[in-house]
Scaffold this motif. Sequence first.
Motif, short mmCIF file in Angstrom:
data_model
loop_
_atom_site.label_atom_id
_atom_site.label_comp_id
_atom_site.label_asym_id
_atom_site.label_seq_id
_atom_site.Cartn_x
_atom_site.Cartn_y
_atom_site.Cartn_z
N SER A 49 50.23 41.72 38.71
CA SER A 49 49.04 41.48 37.88
C SER A 49 48.89 40.02 37.52
CB SER A 49 49.13 42.25 36.56
OG SER A 49 49.40 43.58 36.75
N HIS A 50 49.95 39.24 37.73
CA HIS A 50 49.98 37.84 37.30
C HIS A 50 50.36 36.91 38.46
CE1 HIS A 50 51.18 40.49 33.88
NE2 HIS A 50 50.08 39.93 33.40
N PRO A 51 49.58 36.89 39.54
CA PRO A 51 49.97 36.09 40.70
C PRO A 51 50.09 34.59 40.41
CG PRO A 51 47.72 36.85 40.93
CD PRO A 51 48.29 37.54 39.74
N ASN A 52 49.38 34.11 39.40
CA ASN A 52 49.44 32.69 39.04
C ASN A 52 50.04 32.50 37.65
OD1 ASN A 52 48.10 31.72 41.45
ND2 ASN A 52 46.27 32.68 40.61
N GLY A 53 50.73 33.52 37.15
CA GLY A 53 51.33 33.44 35.82
C GLY A 53 50.42 33.95 34.72
N TYR A 54 49.20 34.33 35.08
CA TYR A 54 48.26 34.88 34.11
C TYR A 54 47.54 36.07 34.75
CZ TYR A 54 45.05 31.75 36.66
OH TYR A 54 44.34 31.10 37.64
N LEU A 55 46.83 36.84 33.92
CA LEU A 55 46.17 38.06 34.39
C LEU A 55 45.20 37.75 35.52
CD1 LEU A 55 45.78 41.09 34.05
CD2 LEU A 55 44.10 40.60 32.26
N TRP A 56 45.29 38.47 36.61
CA TRP A 56 44.48 38.22 37.81
C TRP A 56 42.98 38.25 37.54
CZ3 TRP A 56 40.92 41.57 39.93
CH2 TRP A 56 40.95 42.89 39.46
N LYS A 57 42.55 39.00 36.53
CA LYS A 57 41.12 39.11 36.24
C LYS A 57 40.55 37.85 35.59
CE LYS A 57 41.83 43.84 34.69
NZ LYS A 57 41.70 44.71 33.52
N ARG A 58 41.41 37.06 35.01
CA ARG A 58 40.97 35.98 34.12
C ARG A 58 39.99 35.01 34.77
NH1 ARG A 58 45.04 31.79 31.99
NH2 ARG A 58 43.98 30.43 33.46
N ASP A 75 31.96 42.72 37.74
CA ASP A 75 32.20 43.10 39.14
C ASP A 75 33.43 42.37 39.66
OD1 ASP A 75 31.80 44.38 41.53
OD2 ASP A 75 30.27 42.97 42.24
N LEU A 76 34.58 42.97 39.42
CA LEU A 76 35.84 42.39 39.85
C LEU A 76 36.11 42.71 41.32
CD1 LEU A 76 37.96 43.41 36.73
CD2 LEU A 76 37.14 41.11 37.29
N PRO A 77 36.74 41.80 42.04
CA PRO A 77 37.08 42.07 43.44
C PRO A 77 38.29 43.00 43.53
CG PRO A 77 37.97 39.97 42.81
CD PRO A 77 37.19 40.47 41.62
N ARG A 78 38.65 43.35 44.72
CA ARG A 78 39.87 44.12 44.97
C ARG A 78 40.87 43.18 45.65
NH1 ARG A 78 38.58 49.41 44.01
NH2 ARG A 78 36.40 49.96 44.25
N PRO A 79 41.56 42.36 44.84
CA PRO A 79 42.45 41.37 45.45
C PRO A 79 43.67 42.02 46.09
CG PRO A 79 42.76 41.40 43.09
CD PRO A 79 41.61 42.34 43.39
N LYS A 80 44.18 41.37 47.10
CA LYS A 80 45.40 41.83 47.76
C LYS A 80 46.57 41.12 47.09
CE LYS A 80 43.14 42.70 52.20
NZ LYS A 80 42.56 43.90 51.78
N ILE A 81 47.02 41.71 45.97
CA ILE A 81 48.11 41.12 45.20
C ILE A 81 49.16 42.18 44.94
CG2 ILE A 81 46.75 39.29 44.08
CD1 ILE A 81 46.40 41.12 41.66
N THR A 82 50.36 41.74 44.66
CA THR A 82 51.46 42.67 44.38
C THR A 82 51.90 42.59 42.92
OG1 THR A 82 53.07 41.02 45.09
CG2 THR A 82 52.31 42.62 46.75
#
Length: 192
Positions: free
Chosen positions: A103-112, A94-101
């Motif tokens: 896929s790698h907002p922190n340098g890695y895959l947002w799902k991780r 159950d992944l959220p719906r993040p408000k990001i522009t």
Amino acid sequence: MRPPYLLLDIDGVLIPFPDAEGSTPATHARHDVVPIGRSADDPVTIWLNPAHGPMLMEVIRTGMVTPVWCTSWRQDAATLIGPLLGLPPLPHVDLPRPKITTSHPNGYLWKRDYVDAWLADAPAVWIDDDFTDLDHSWAAERTARGAATLLVQPDPRAGMQAEHLAEARAWAGRLLAVRTGAPTAPSGTEAA
């Protein structure tokens, strides 16, 4: 002893991204689907390879993995994508719906981070097209602390290929052999 999870992404794995000319692989068939929250007169067009369903079922039937959708399609994966491929209903992370522009907002895959919390210490093979070097380091760190983790990364323009599932199956077979103390199959062969 629970088999490792097989985490499956959809976009770039089962649904390839178009190439520079806007084409998708000839192996894929067009489908119009209506995700949750979308109007029936505004469907989403996707392309799926009908061979992916039997390929996935072959791995699932071994019992060596526990398949779970790990995609921004969320529950639509089980109700829209799975049936088109002939797959049984599978659970999803159950992944959220993040408000990001990106896929790698922190340098890695947002799902991780969500996947890491969801997995806890469970072993997993994760098939996704969007890993970075930081994701591969994370997988190595999980493995080093006893939570075996394999990342399989298809080309997002080609999508998942037979060799990706063969790699996942061989990895799960080796993991099972280590857990049970059984001998592993020689290199280049797979245990049934």
